[in-house]
Design an enzyme around this catalytic site. Structure first.
Site, PDB file in Angstrom:
ATOM      1  N   ASP A 141       3.371  97.551  13.017  1.00 30.60           N
ATOM      2  CA  ASP A 141       4.527  97.282  13.877  1.00 30.60           C
ATOM      3  C   ASP A 141       5.011  98.628  14.411  1.00 30.60           C
ATOM      4  O   ASP A 141       5.417  99.498  13.643  1.00 30.60           O
ATOM      5  CB  ASP A 141       5.629  96.569  13.085  1.00 30.60           C
ATOM      6  CG  ASP A 141       6.755  96.100  13.999  1.00 30.60           C
ATOM      7  OD1 ASP A 141       6.998  96.779  15.021  1.00 30.60           O
ATOM      8  OD2 ASP A 141       7.383  95.069  13.694  1.00 30.60           O
ATOM      9  N   TYR A 178      11.960  97.565  24.569  1.00 26.81           N
ATOM     10  CA  TYR A 178      13.380  97.787  24.916  1.00 26.81           C
ATOM     11  C   TYR A 178      14.028  98.867  24.069  1.00 26.81           C
ATOM     12  O   TYR A 178      15.192  99.179  24.258  1.00 26.81           O
ATOM     13  CB  TYR A 178      14.179  96.481  24.808  1.00 26.81           C
ATOM     14  CG  TYR A 178      14.057  95.754  23.481  1.00 26.81           C
ATOM     15  CD1 TYR A 178      14.763  96.180  22.376  1.00 26.81           C
ATOM     16  CD2 TYR A 178      13.220  94.649  23.347  1.00 26.81           C
ATOM     17  CE1 TYR A 178      14.641  95.528  21.167  1.00 26.81           C
ATOM     18  CE2 TYR A 178      13.089  93.985  22.140  1.00 26.81           C
ATOM     19  CZ  TYR A 178      13.803  94.433  21.053  1.00 26.81           C
ATOM     20  OH  TYR A 178      13.681  93.793  19.852  1.00 26.81           O
ATOM     21  N   LYS A 179      13.284  99.437  23.109  1.00 27.11           N
ATOM     22  CA  LYS A 179      13.851 100.509  22.286  1.00 27.11           C
ATOM     23  C   LYS A 179      13.556 101.853  22.960  1.00 27.11           C
ATOM     24  O   LYS A 179      14.119 102.140  23.996  1.00 27.11           O
ATOM     25  CB  LYS A 179      13.300 100.406  20.868  1.00 27.11           C
ATOM     26  CG  LYS A 179      13.840  99.137  20.171  1.00 27.11           C
ATOM     27  CD  LYS A 179      13.231  98.862  18.811  1.00 27.11           C
ATOM     28  CE  LYS A 179      13.904  97.620  18.218  1.00 27.11           C
ATOM     29  NZ  LYS A 179      13.184  97.090  17.047  1.00 27.11           N
ATOM     30  N   ARG A 237      22.688 104.691  11.783  1.00 19.96           N
ATOM     31  CA  ARG A 237      21.513 105.355  12.362  1.00 19.96           C
ATOM     32  C   ARG A 237      21.944 106.150  13.587  1.00 19.96           C
ATOM     33  O   ARG A 237      22.703 105.655  14.419  1.00 19.96           O
ATOM     34  CB  ARG A 237      20.469 104.318  12.819  1.00 19.96           C
ATOM     35  CG  ARG A 237      19.930 103.440  11.724  1.00 19.96           C
ATOM     36  CD  ARG A 237      18.757 102.611  12.219  1.00 19.96           C
ATOM     37  NE  ARG A 237      19.105 101.721  13.336  1.00 19.96           N
ATOM     38  CZ  ARG A 237      18.317 100.750  13.771  1.00 19.96           C
ATOM     39  NH1 ARG A 237      17.121 100.563  13.227  1.00 19.96           N
ATOM     40  NH2 ARG A 237      18.697  99.982  14.772  1.00 19.96           N
TER      41      ARG A 237
HETATM   42  C1  LIG Z   1      13.373  95.726  16.650  1.00 23.94           C
HETATM   43  C2  LIG Z   1      12.271  95.273  15.797  1.00 23.94           C
HETATM   44  C3  LIG Z   1      11.667  94.018  16.010  1.00 23.94           C
HETATM   45  C4  LIG Z   1      12.246  93.106  17.057  1.00 23.94           C
HETATM   46  O1  LIG Z   1      11.523  91.952  17.288  1.00 23.94           O
HETATM   47  P1  LIG Z   1      11.936  91.028  18.507  1.00 23.94           P
HETATM   48  O2  LIG Z   1      11.022  89.909  18.487  1.00 23.94           O
HETATM   49  O3  LIG Z   1      11.863  91.868  19.750  1.00 23.94           O
HETATM   50  O4  LIG Z   1      13.366  90.605  18.295  1.00 23.94           O
HETATM   51  C5  LIG Z   1      10.570  93.683  15.239  1.00 23.94           C
HETATM   52  N1  LIG Z   1      10.097  94.518  14.273  1.00 23.94           N
HETATM   53  C6  LIG Z   1      10.694  95.720  14.033  1.00 23.94           C
HETATM   54  C7  LIG Z   1      10.132  96.616  12.974  1.00 23.94           C
HETATM   55  C8  LIG Z   1      11.788  96.117  14.773  1.00 23.94           C
HETATM   56  O5  LIG Z   1      12.387  97.285  14.533  1.00 23.94           O
END
Ligand SMILES: *Cc1c(COP(=O)(O)O)cnc(C)c1O
Length: 409
Positions: free
Chosen positions: A196, A221-222, A371
């Site tokens: 991930d 989006y991050k 954070r």
């Molecule tokens: C932000 C994040 C997600 C977000 O998943 P969405 O399906 O976009 O809501 C998933 N895994 C991790 C490790 C994250 O930090």
């Protein structure tokens, strides 16, 4: 650390000109780029162009739009060390994680264990819990306290392990795992590995082909700044693509989609991992956002992130630790992603006071973590310095216990 040091770092920062491409206010200081990146003028312009294209082309637009998950995926893949034809931008990270984890488990029939980290992001744990329950597998959640998380994870992998699913950069602590080492360890035991990259894409070097990773997912989006709810991405190593079957047999994964045949016959290659109609407007945003990150260069971005987290870490040690905070991000800069986290028993009202007084927008994670996530494209070193100073000031001045806790992402 003093403010002069930070000003010096800003003067020497070759990425400094990128800040002008973001319309960021001076105050509050934005330190939540790891949750939602801010808009750049490039992304805003791409959205306007996409709306115009929709107006001009109407349904004819699909002639070119239909390939976008793959073409934008290839562009993003270059940033992640993936050769063309292995990345798609589609669906959400959660849905992509489900699709790929399901595919891996089905491929590894006979093996009965999924290895993951106990403190990983909730959506990852929930998806894996659901899969373990419906497939009658064991979800082995590994505690990774201490400075050898890789060792603890390796110990949990065995010849019964079907899948290892891990976050490259940990959402809560900002700790970065040795992805090449863990990928090799999983392969040694005959397991597949799924990374991930939610907190890695656009912030730290990723080398999917070089790591010999099997599967990966992540967010746009991050640190990629493609906008709230912009689509996730997925990576499937080329040599696995035709052996893996994903669970959602949608028409976008069907070979010769518009023949609309009776029987489902998956497309060859990465295309079989699509499900339904892609979001063309947000794909336009991702394309522009990735191009901007690419023009800055992942190496330069990470070099700056490393210097910024160093400054945050040092200032937090000098100013916040004496006030009762703990730094939970690894001390070794090479083991950090792009954010620094501190814990404090009053983290929530502290974080709230910083926002309410329009000083710093940081990010609270239950139960006790704040954070600080600057962005290498738009944050200044003085922002990092001033954010920690503001935190110290607010702690010294005192703040009320905030009442309701309401936070979405
Ligand atoms: C932000 C994040 C997600 C977000 O998943 P969405 O399906 O976009 O809501 C998933 N895994 C991790 C490790 C994250 O930090």
């Amino acid at each position: 650390v003093n403010r002069k040091d930070a000003e010096g770092l800003d003067r020497a920062d070759d990425l400094a000109p990128f800040r002008a491409r973001f319309e960021l206010a001076e105050r509050p200081i934005y330190m939540d780029g790891n949750s939602l990146g801010p808009p750049s003028s490039a992304v805003a312009a791409a959205l306007t162009r996409a709306a115009r294209e929709w107006q001009d082309d109407l349904v004819e637009g699909w002639e070119t739009w239909i390939d976008r998950p793959g073409t934008v995926g290839d562009r993003l893949g270059r940033l992640l060390g993936a050769a063309d034809g292995q990345v798609l931008v589609c669906d959400s990270t959660t849905v992509n994680l489900y699709k790929l984890a399901w595919a891996a488990i089905a491929h590894q029939a006979g093996r009965r264990v999924i290895v993951a980290e106990a403190g990983d992001f909730p959506t990852d744990r929930y998806v894996l819990q659901g899969l373990a329950e419906t497939h009658g597998l064991q979800l082995r959640l590994v505690e990774t306290r201490g400075d050898d998380p890789e060792g603890a994870l390796e110990k949990a992998m065995d010849s019964d392990t079907a899948l290892v699913c891990l976050s490259h950069v940990h959402f809560r602590t900002g700790r970065k795992l040795a992805a090449d080492r863990l990928t090799a360890a999983a392969h040694d035991r005959g397991a597949l590995i799924l990374w991930d990259l939610a907190h890695s894409a656009g912030s730290v070097p990723v080398d999917l082909d070089g790591w010999e990773a099997d599967l990966a997912v992540g967010c746009t989006y991050k640190h990629l700044n493609a906008g709230p709810g912009s689509p996730g991405f997925l990576y499937v190593r080329r040599s696995l693509q035709d052996d893996l079957r994903q669970p959602i047999w949608g028409w976008f994964g069907q070979d010769n989609q518009f023949e609309m045949e009776t029987a489902y016959r998956p497309r060859p290659g990465i295309g079989s991992f699509l499900a339904g109609t892609p979001g063309i407007l947000s794909l336009a945003a991702v394309d522009a956002a990735v191009a901007l990150v690419q023009s800055a260069g992942p190496i330069r971005l990470y070099a700056k992130a490393e210097r910024m987290t160093r400054l945050l870490f040092e200032s937090a040690r000098e100013r916040l630790v004496p006030l009762g905070a703990d730094i939970i991000t690894p001390k070794d800069p090479t083991r950090r992603g792009a954010h620094v986290s501190v814990s404090h028993p009053r983290a929530w009202p502290w974080c709230r006071a910083l926002i309410d007084r329009r000083l710093v927008v940081a990010d609270f994670r239950t139960p006790d973590v704040i954070r600080l996530g600057p962005g290498s494209l738009y944050s200044r070193f003085v922002d990092c310095y001033d954010a920690v100073e503001a935190m110290a000031q607010v702690m010294e001045d005192g703040f009320p216990d905030a009442a309701v806790r309401r936070r979405v992402t």
